[in-house]
Design a protein around this motif. Sequence first.
Motif: not given
Length: 311
Positions: A248-251, A275-280
């Motif tokens: 999980m990447v949060v930016i 299983d990968k996610h980006i949270v903006v």
Amino acid sequence: MTPTIIQHVTYPNLGWDTAADLYLPPDFNAAKRHPAIVSTHPIGSCKEQTAGNIYAKGLAEKGFVVLVHDASFQGASGGKPRFIEDPSIRVSDIRFAVDYLQSLPYVDENRIGAIGVCGGGAYTIHAGITDHRLRALVSVTGVNYGRLIREGFAQFKPLEFSESMAGMRTAEALGGSRHVVDLLPASVEAGNQAGITDIDVLEATDYYKTARGRQPNGATRQLMSFSSAAMGWDAFLNAEVLLTQPLMVVIGDKAGGFGAFRDGWEIYGRAASKDKHIVVAEGWSHYDLYDKPEPVAIAMTRIVPFFRENL
């Protein structure tokens, strides 16, 4: 509710001891085996700041055992000379943190994840690429320090910067004083007076140089003569092949000069993880995600279920 328990611990590193804070859930039961998380602080930071008092604390309140450590050569951890920022050793610190967690009888050694903030986020990703004991990874506004030092720190003149650091190191080897620099202006006002306009530098100063985030060991200092170790380093090297864990990447979408926005999208694209996610966090910046309640809530609303599902 019973408050989160914080234990101050030390454990062996390469040739010195690491100092760390162990955050335990309010309902902690030492007779049970718990999922655990390594939390890694930003460059120039310490375990008492965002990686500890925001993310480690928040995750412990949700039932995780969380270990947040001071980097080698920094904070209360050992190692000399002081204020070295060497990416390979920073990643090694995470491996030693995993070793320590696996030694604890109440930690399930097969349910350990990692989270990091800013430079610590990219170090966490690189640790996951090279150490698959880490089962799930979260990067919060992560910055690839190798890229940053070749670009922003070097003012896009990496060869000249490398030569400058070589000169510093030579002078020190011949008996000169250490080239320790403060990475930030003394205050936001001083930054404005110096003509600094980048929001990351000014907001970092507001966090680290005021009561908002200041801690005794959050030195924002770096031994620049030893920083050449980062010049050829890439946090995301081999991510296309070896980064397979849930990610999980949060930016924030208010981009600044440190490059977390671009680095976040890069590793999201490059990771082999299925299983990968980006949270903006829309409308929020890099340093807003350090401690401001609304963007931190945006992050934690996604991070907690992610770790619960994968640890």
